[in-house]
Write an enzyme that holds these catalytic residues in place. Structure first.
Site, short mmCIF file in Angstrom:
data_model
loop_
_atom_site.label_atom_id
_atom_site.label_comp_id
_atom_site.label_asym_id
_atom_site.label_seq_id
_atom_site.Cartn_x
_atom_site.Cartn_y
_atom_site.Cartn_z
N ARG A 1 65.45 25.79 -25.83
CA ARG A 1 64.89 24.52 -25.37
C ARG A 1 65.22 23.40 -26.36
O ARG A 1 65.52 22.26 -25.97
CB ARG A 1 63.37 24.65 -25.20
CG ARG A 1 62.96 25.49 -24.00
CD ARG A 1 61.47 25.41 -23.74
NE ARG A 1 60.68 26.27 -24.60
CZ ARG A 1 60.22 27.47 -24.27
NH1 ARG A 1 60.51 27.97 -23.08
NH2 ARG A 1 59.47 28.18 -25.09
N ASP B 1 67.44 29.87 -15.28
CA ASP B 1 66.75 30.89 -16.08
C ASP B 1 65.87 31.75 -15.18
O ASP B 1 64.64 31.65 -15.21
CB ASP B 1 65.91 30.20 -17.17
CG ASP B 1 65.23 31.18 -18.10
OD1 ASP B 1 65.71 32.33 -18.21
OD2 ASP B 1 64.21 30.81 -18.72
N CYS C 1 67.74 37.82 -18.34
CA CYS C 1 66.86 38.63 -19.18
C CYS C 1 66.83 40.08 -18.72
O CYS C 1 65.98 40.86 -19.15
CB CYS C 1 65.45 38.05 -19.20
SG CYS C 1 64.65 37.97 -17.59
#
Length: 393
Positions: free
Chosen positions: A213, A298, A338
């Site tokens: 971020r 994401d 992920c």
């Protein structure tokens, strides 16, 4: 007396190399009758002690807690483990005035397989992924109180969703120590976020993306930014703080979008525009005519087992191709996976295929991973789960 697990000839080598798991196929025999979650001793074929861990009837038979003699039924065991974990976070500079939310324990990365502990201000949120860890949650909460002292207001156990099978059916999430109101305001790199560990996903926030971020913040000033699968709006808040002119956040969850809107309001300077869209990301990308200078993709894990990997790869490819099509020439794509069963090479090749499908040339600017408060055990590379790329399209 603890049951003892004897390993087959040659199967002791991973433990001698400090791998934290004993697979069921490595077990030669069991002395005693251990139940799921019991502490057991692990020895080689000749009986030489290799360490102690939590037993479970499954493919991972033992999750190691120590490679020497130790007693996890004593509070001091947990105090020592948590002191070491806290020392690393202090070295990294967390728990200062700018960042009061961080991961204190990251499973195998901190030598505590099956245990996650996230800190949100004065609250510790514990998530157990093994029965053994959950059975010792009271000892862990006591150790947290001793290690964190007056800085700890409450310990919340949020393990019901992460525990295995039948055992989880009789469990509910609850405070083990104290209590606290949610949503609570925490700060990450000086940026305020509203966090709800009771009803939010995981422990309430995706702390592993902190450094990523911050990287996006470097590129966002004056730009139009799209944040897909935004959850509580982490990337959106950083973009707004950086001076992005227009930020769009997309997530299918109404609850997540409510927190995103709250976090966006707290971080939107005069002149900036934020708009949230509660809908399926793929559908949004296909219907939208907007184009962006920076896009973030994401998604949650598309595959949690090897047999789902092919479908997951196709899903990542379609999603990223649609996102690339929405990026202005010279714009950036921050894209992540992920899924542990999708390694870095496969992820990279999937993004290559997505760019080809979109018909856009691209350059790789950054290879990204999880933050340092999510350390990877050198002998357990499986712990490096988060993969990311920044592309200039």
């Amino acid at each position: 007396m603890a049951a003892q697990i004897y390993l087959k000839a040659g199967k002791d080598l991973p433990l001698r190399r400090f791998h934290p798991w004993v697979f069921s196929g490595a077990v030669a025999r069991v002395e005693g009758s251990p139940e799921d979650g019991d502490v057991v001793r692990v020895a080689d074929r000749s009986g030489q002690l290799l360490g102690i861990g939590h037993f479970h009837k499954g493919s991972i038979a033992v999750r190691m807690l120590s490679f020497t003699e130790a007693n996890p039924d004593e509070p001091e065991f947990w105090v020592q483990k948590l002191e070491v974990a806290l020392g690393l976070r202090q070295l990294l500079g967390f728990a200062d005035v700018g960042t009061d939310c961080y991961r204190l324990v990251h499973g195998e990365g901190d030598g505590l397989s099956g245990l996650i502990i996230d800190i949100y201000g004065s609250v510790a949120v514990m998530q157990c992924h093994s029965i053994g860890m959950h059975r010792q949650r009271a000892l862990i909460a006591e150790a947290l109180h001793r290690v964190l002292g007056s800085g700890l207001q409450a310990v919340y156990d949020k393990s019901a969703e992460s525990l295995p099978g039948q055992y989880a059916a009789g469990m509910s999430n609850s405070y083990l120590l104290g209590a606290a109101e949610t949503p609570a305001i925490v700060r990450e790199n000086g940026i305020p976020f509203a966090i709800d560990w009771v009803s939010g996903q995981k422990t309430g926030f995706f702390l592993d993306q902190r450094e990523n971020r911050l990287l996006l913040q470097r590129y966002a000033a004056g730009k139009s930014v799209l944040n897909t699968f935004c959850y509580t709006g982490g990337f959106s808040a950083y973009a707004l703080q950086a001076g992005a002119g227009r930020v769009h956040s997309v997530d299918v969850s109404e609850k997540a979008m409510a927190l995103t809107e709250q976090n966006a309001r707290a971080n939107t300077p005069p002149g900036a525009v934020h708009e949230g869209f509660t809908e399926d990301v793929q559908k949004f990308l296909l219907r939208s005519a907007d184009r962006y200078d920076v896009a973030v993709v994401d998604p949650p894990a598309f595959a949690k087992s090897l047999d789902k990997r092919h479908n997951a790869v196709q899903g990542y490819k379609r999603l990223n191709a649609a996102a690339i099509a929405r990026i202005e020439p010279g714009g950036l794509l921050f894209t992540f996976s992920c899924s542990q069963v999708i390694d870095r090479e496969l992820f990279y090749n999937t993004i290559v295929a997505a760019a080809l499908d979109a018909g856009r040339p691209a350059q790789v600017l950054h290879h990204l991973s999880q933050g340092p408060d999510h350390p990877v055990n050198l002998f357990h590379p499986e712990g490096a789960y988060l993969k990311g790329l920044v592309l200039r399209v």
